[in-house]
Design a protein around this motif. Sequence first.
Motif, PDB file in Angstrom:
ATOM      1  N   ALA A 174     -50.264  25.779  74.711  1.00  0.00           N
ATOM      2  CA  ALA A 174     -48.920  25.192  74.676  1.00  0.00           C
ATOM      3  C   ALA A 174     -48.299  25.194  76.076  1.00  0.00           C
ATOM      4  CB  ALA A 174     -48.038  25.969  73.703  1.00  0.00           C
ATOM      5  N   GLY A 175     -48.521  26.268  76.831  1.00  0.00           N
ATOM      6  CA  GLY A 175     -47.982  26.353  78.182  1.00  0.00           C
ATOM      7  C   GLY A 175     -48.592  25.336  79.117  1.00  0.00           C
ATOM      8  N   MET A 176     -49.907  25.107  79.012  1.00  0.00           N
ATOM      9  CA  MET A 176     -50.550  24.094  79.863  1.00  0.00           C
ATOM     10  C   MET A 176     -50.082  22.698  79.482  1.00  0.00           C
ATOM     11  SD  MET A 176     -54.454  25.377  80.636  1.00  0.00           S
ATOM     12  CE  MET A 176     -54.940  25.772  78.963  1.00  0.00           C
ATOM     13  N   GLU A 177     -49.890  22.469  78.202  1.00  0.00           N
ATOM     14  CA  GLU A 177     -49.428  21.136  77.770  1.00  0.00           C
ATOM     15  C   GLU A 177     -48.006  20.856  78.243  1.00  0.00           C
ATOM     16  OE1 GLU A 177     -51.997  20.328  73.698  1.00  0.00           O
ATOM     17  OE2 GLU A 177     -50.076  21.365  73.526  1.00  0.00           O
ATOM     18  N   SER A 178     -47.158  21.883  78.292  1.00  0.00           N
ATOM     19  CA  SER A 178     -45.766  21.684  78.710  1.00  0.00           C
ATOM     20  C   SER A 178     -45.593  21.748  80.224  1.00  0.00           C
ATOM     21  CB  SER A 178     -44.879  22.754  78.066  1.00  0.00           C
ATOM     22  OG  SER A 178     -45.178  24.039  78.599  1.00  0.00           O
ATOM     23  N   GLY A 179     -46.625  22.237  80.928  1.00  0.00           N
ATOM     24  CA  GLY A 179     -46.538  22.383  82.370  1.00  0.00           C
ATOM     25  C   GLY A 179     -46.030  23.737  82.824  1.00  0.00           C
ATOM     26  N   PRO A 183     -53.419  25.262  84.589  1.00  0.00           N
ATOM     27  CA  PRO A 183     -54.836  25.514  84.308  1.00  0.00           C
ATOM     28  C   PRO A 183     -55.470  26.253  85.489  1.00  0.00           C
ATOM     29  CG  PRO A 183     -54.264  23.203  83.900  1.00  0.00           C
ATOM     30  CD  PRO A 183     -53.108  23.822  84.624  1.00  0.00           C
ATOM     31  N   TYR A 184     -56.564  26.934  85.229  1.00  0.00           N
ATOM     32  CA  TYR A 184     -57.318  27.533  86.332  1.00  0.00           C
ATOM     33  C   TYR A 184     -57.768  26.428  87.295  1.00  0.00           C
ATOM     34  CZ  TYR A 184     -57.781  32.057  83.930  1.00  0.00           C
ATOM     35  OH  TYR A 184     -57.546  33.275  83.337  1.00  0.00           O
ATOM     36  N   ARG A 185     -57.889  26.769  88.549  1.00  0.00           N
ATOM     37  CA  ARG A 185     -58.297  25.761  89.541  1.00  0.00           C
ATOM     38  C   ARG A 185     -59.818  25.703  89.660  1.00  0.00           C
ATOM     39  NH1 ARG A 185     -53.869  26.525  94.462  1.00  0.00           N
ATOM     40  NH2 ARG A 185     -52.009  26.059  93.203  1.00  0.00           N
ATOM     41  N   PHE A 186     -60.459  25.550  88.526  1.00  0.00           N
ATOM     42  CA  PHE A 186     -61.911  25.452  88.527  1.00  0.00           C
ATOM     43  C   PHE A 186     -62.360  24.147  89.180  1.00  0.00           C
ATOM     44  CE2 PHE A 186     -61.495  27.684  84.211  1.00  0.00           C
ATOM     45  CZ  PHE A 186     -61.688  28.947  84.739  1.00  0.00           C
ATOM     46  N   HIS A 208     -58.663  21.675  80.931  1.00  0.00           N
ATOM     47  CA  HIS A 208     -59.261  21.953  82.242  1.00  0.00           C
ATOM     48  C   HIS A 208     -60.086  20.768  82.743  1.00  0.00           C
ATOM     49  CE1 HIS A 208     -58.088  26.143  81.402  1.00  0.00           C
ATOM     50  NE2 HIS A 208     -58.071  26.249  82.714  1.00  0.00           N
ATOM     51  N   ALA A 209     -60.735  20.064  81.823  1.00  0.00           N
ATOM     52  CA  ALA A 209     -61.470  18.859  82.224  1.00  0.00           C
ATOM     53  C   ALA A 209     -60.497  17.801  82.740  1.00  0.00           C
ATOM     54  CB  ALA A 209     -62.272  18.323  81.041  1.00  0.00           C
ATOM     55  N   THR A 210     -59.379  17.655  82.050  1.00  0.00           N
ATOM     56  CA  THR A 210     -58.355  16.689  82.452  1.00  0.00           C
ATOM     57  C   THR A 210     -57.744  17.059  83.800  1.00  0.00           C
ATOM     58  OG1 THR A 210     -57.849  16.278  80.121  1.00  0.00           O
ATOM     59  CG2 THR A 210     -56.221  15.558  81.731  1.00  0.00           C
ATOM     60  N   ALA A 211     -57.681  18.380  84.070  1.00  0.00           N
ATOM     61  CA  ALA A 211     -57.094  18.856  85.332  1.00  0.00           C
ATOM     62  C   ALA A 211     -58.034  18.681  86.517  1.00  0.00           C
ATOM     63  CB  ALA A 211     -56.697  20.325  85.200  1.00  0.00           C
ATOM     64  N   GLY A 212     -59.289  18.266  86.270  1.00  0.00           N
ATOM     65  CA  GLY A 212     -60.193  17.965  87.381  1.00  0.00           C
ATOM     66  C   GLY A 212     -61.474  18.755  87.433  1.00  0.00           C
ATOM     67  N   ALA A 213     -61.659  19.714  86.532  1.00  0.00           N
ATOM     68  CA  ALA A 213     -62.900  20.487  86.557  1.00  0.00           C
ATOM     69  C   ALA A 213     -64.052  19.665  85.982  1.00  0.00           C
ATOM     70  CB  ALA A 213     -62.737  21.770  85.740  1.00  0.00           C
ATOM     71  N   HIS A 214     -65.227  19.770  86.604  1.00  0.00           N
ATOM     72  CA  HIS A 214     -66.433  19.217  85.998  1.00  0.00           C
ATOM     73  C   HIS A 214     -66.898  20.212  84.928  1.00  0.00           C
ATOM     74  CE1 HIS A 214     -67.105  16.805  89.866  1.00  0.00           C
ATOM     75  NE2 HIS A 214     -66.882  15.933  88.893  1.00  0.00           N
ATOM     76  N   VAL A 215     -67.014  19.759  83.707  1.00  0.00           N
ATOM     77  CA  VAL A 215     -67.293  20.667  82.589  1.00  0.00           C
ATOM     78  C   VAL A 215     -68.710  20.458  82.072  1.00  0.00           C
ATOM     79  CG1 VAL A 215     -66.629  21.371  80.263  1.00  0.00           C
ATOM     80  CG2 VAL A 215     -64.869  20.765  81.945  1.00  0.00           C
ATOM     81  N   THR A 216     -69.441  21.553  81.957  1.00  0.00           N
ATOM     82  CA  THR A 216     -70.753  21.549  81.302  1.00  0.00           C
ATOM     83  C   THR A 216     -70.652  22.408  80.060  1.00  0.00           C
ATOM     84  OG1 THR A 216     -71.988  21.274  83.367  1.00  0.00           O
ATOM     85  CG2 THR A 216     -73.182  22.225  81.487  1.00  0.00           C
ATOM     86  N   VAL A 217     -70.863  21.789  78.902  1.00  0.00           N
ATOM     87  CA  VAL A 217     -70.849  22.556  77.654  1.00  0.00           C
ATOM     88  C   VAL A 217     -72.277  22.632  77.133  1.00  0.00           C
ATOM     89  CG1 VAL A 217     -68.495  21.855  77.159  1.00  0.00           C
ATOM     90  CG2 VAL A 217     -70.363  20.563  76.151  1.00  0.00           C
ATOM     91  N   VAL A 218     -72.634  23.819  76.644  1.00  0.00           N
ATOM     92  CA  VAL A 218     -73.984  24.045  76.134  1.00  0.00           C
ATOM     93  C   VAL A 218     -73.866  24.541  74.703  1.00  0.00           C
ATOM     94  CG1 VAL A 218     -76.169  25.244  76.485  1.00  0.00           C
ATOM     95  CG2 VAL A 218     -74.721  24.706  78.449  1.00  0.00           C
ATOM     96  N   GLY A 219     -74.611  23.936  73.806  1.00  0.00           N
ATOM     97  CA  GLY A 219     -74.547  24.384  72.418  1.00  0.00           C
ATOM     98  C   GLY A 219     -75.598  23.706  71.573  1.00  0.00           C
ATOM     99  N   GLY A 236     -67.273  18.354  67.436  1.00  0.00           N
ATOM    100  CA  GLY A 236     -66.717  18.731  68.723  1.00  0.00           C
ATOM    101  C   GLY A 236     -67.595  18.316  69.886  1.00  0.00           C
ATOM    102  N   MET A 237     -68.914  18.476  69.730  1.00  0.00           N
ATOM    103  CA  MET A 237     -69.834  18.095  70.798  1.00  0.00           C
ATOM    104  C   MET A 237     -69.826  16.588  71.014  1.00  0.00           C
ATOM    105  SD  MET A 237     -72.968  20.759  70.035  1.00  0.00           S
ATOM    106  CE  MET A 237     -73.828  20.431  71.584  1.00  0.00           C
ATOM    107  N   GLU A 238     -69.820  15.835  69.915  1.00  0.00           N
ATOM    108  CA  GLU A 238     -69.789  14.377  70.017  1.00  0.00           C
ATOM    109  C   GLU A 238     -68.470  13.891  70.612  1.00  0.00           C
ATOM    110  OE1 GLU A 238     -72.439  11.751  68.589  1.00  0.00           O
ATOM    111  OE2 GLU A 238     -73.012  13.440  69.857  1.00  0.00           O
ATOM    112  N   ASN A 239     -67.351  14.496  70.197  1.00  0.00           N
ATOM    113  CA  ASN A 239     -66.046  14.089  70.719  1.00  0.00           C
ATOM    114  C   ASN A 239     -65.942  14.329  72.219  1.00  0.00           C
ATOM    115  OD1 ASN A 239     -65.154  13.273  68.224  1.00  0.00           O
ATOM    116  ND2 ASN A 239     -63.864  15.060  67.841  1.00  0.00           N
ATOM    117  N   PHE A 240     -66.436  15.479  72.666  1.00  0.00           N
ATOM    118  CA  PHE A 240     -66.353  15.773  74.097  1.00  0.00           C
ATOM    119  C   PHE A 240     -67.207  14.794  74.892  1.00  0.00           C
ATOM    120  CE2 PHE A 240     -67.456  17.782  78.065  1.00  0.00           C
ATOM    121  CZ  PHE A 240     -66.231  18.258  78.502  1.00  0.00           C
ATOM    122  N   ALA A 241     -68.413  14.527  74.415  1.00  0.00           N
ATOM    123  CA  ALA A 241     -69.298  13.592  75.122  1.00  0.00           C
ATOM    124  C   ALA A 241     -68.666  12.213  75.241  1.00  0.00           C
ATOM    125  CB  ALA A 241     -70.641  13.509  74.401  1.00  0.00           C
TER     126      ALA A 241
END
Length: 568
Positions: A174-179, A183-186, A208-219, A236-241
């Motif tokens: 909620a805090g990240m959505e409101s500003g 987010p972490y500066r990954f 965090h992906a929207t904030a600029g981090a390159h995200v690798t998810v493994v599952g 979830g995996m399909e939505n993220f892809a």
Amino acid sequence: MLDELNPQQREVAQLRRHCVAIACPGAGKTKTIAAKAALLLADPSAIVGAVTFSKDAALELRERILALAGADAKRRLIAGTFHSLAFKQLAPPGGKKRDIASDGDRMGLLARVIAELGLDWKPEEVVPVIERIKTNFGRVEAGTGDAQLYNAYQDALARNGKIDFQDMLRVSVAGMESGEIRPYRFTDLLVDEFQDTDPLQYRWVELHATAGAHVTVVGDDDQSIYGFRAALGFRGMENFAASFDAQRVVLGSNYRCRSEILSAADKVIRNNVDRIPKALNAERGIGGTVSTRRSDDEYADAVAAVETLQPLLAGGHTCAILARTNRILDPIEAVCRSHGVAYYRASGSSVLDRPQGALMCNLLQIVEGRKRNGLDAVLGYMGISTNDLGALHRDMGPDLKQRLKKDLVALGIGEDTATAYRSFMKRLAEWQALCGRQFYSLALEGVLELMMTYAKTDQAIRAIQGTYDVLSRLSGTFAERIEYLKRDNNEPADGALVLTTMHSSKGLEWDHVWITRAEEGVVPDEKSTESEERRLFYVAMTRARDSLVIATIKKNPVSRFVVEAAIQ
């Protein structure tokens, strides 16, 4: 590092864009994540996040990454669980940390809320309702019973200056959505076991992906077995892809199972429609066995399992018996004892999992001075109403103190309640003085007496007595005793037969596995969806390295999953 990876693992490690790595069982995903993180950290400007679901997994992953990347990368690697990383966001550098409600706090507050609302529920029955609402970002239909329950519980937390475990992520998101929270500066974020993410965890990654981090998810969507916890799995995996145009890479090489075992498991899981297609390859080749066993009854099955695995244990092999539910393991444990077989039962409940045990431990931490607040749970257990507790807090703030009776009555509190409150605060001061002189046994006996005085059921009495029995046999401060109970002290000794549930077996492996009671009505369990039950059975099958026995008893039909495996 790259030379030690297969082509698919190497592709994941070298990608510098969003990536979804679909990993089959035994695919070496932790090795792949660690290698990728180390390669990324070779760039001095990189800040890498690594997220796992358990504290132990986070520590292991961090150690593996730093062993490859070197100590110089330590301050640019931020590794932890979803909740630990979210919690750090809630307390910026120099800011005050939020106070997290313990299990005892939570159970005590819920018991009080339930009583005040006149509900015929047990606290442990309410927990899933509260967690479901929080996983849904705190959204609940206004005017409903669930909304009334949730709002009363949140008010009780706020009155005590606390948040609970689920609130860490909810407030962070909620805090990240409101500003209000950054987010972490990954530069890069690596997420393990992504199929197990719930909507809150997914949103945390998405922000965090929207904030600029390159995200690798493994599952592995085929190992998504936590639908009851709102895990998104395949979806979830399909939505993220799709949302982030992520590169999909299938890690289909299995380094655990012999081909006979992997082939049988693959035949089962292919019957699920909601899955990502993948070709599996058993790198260890042929040489394994898969067989079925049918016994007359539960006891005969237990004897067959123990007598089959006992010589293998004696030969230095690792062995496990897996069951759909913890109760099914009871006769097997009895046979282990009668046969003198060393065993480790990995599935079971601690005294800390029982509401009264958790509440008692909570009070002992207050007695010892390890916690300053949280008395609401204890006072509520004693029968003091929410209205009276509210009056006390309005006068004193979060930390309750002793007061003269006339001052308490002046707050609008009844004389009987004022007397009970003063009596408790006097006893609390006496217990604290005993702790200060290290007379822990006397303080523990006092707390036992109080808990027993207000116990209303035989079940509560047994739980309180059981907690006392365990704690009284330990030494050290109360904090040390409770920490001992929280730790996983009962790691299986070498040569011990592991008894555990299918759910608890996830992430583990043994040379030889016996799946017990693979029958219709047991697995699949009718309270779960067939596709999730099939994934659970697939997880159980793929725990075996060299041999797998699937056992049933004659009074029940064989599970459809055994039929699908087409075992010869």
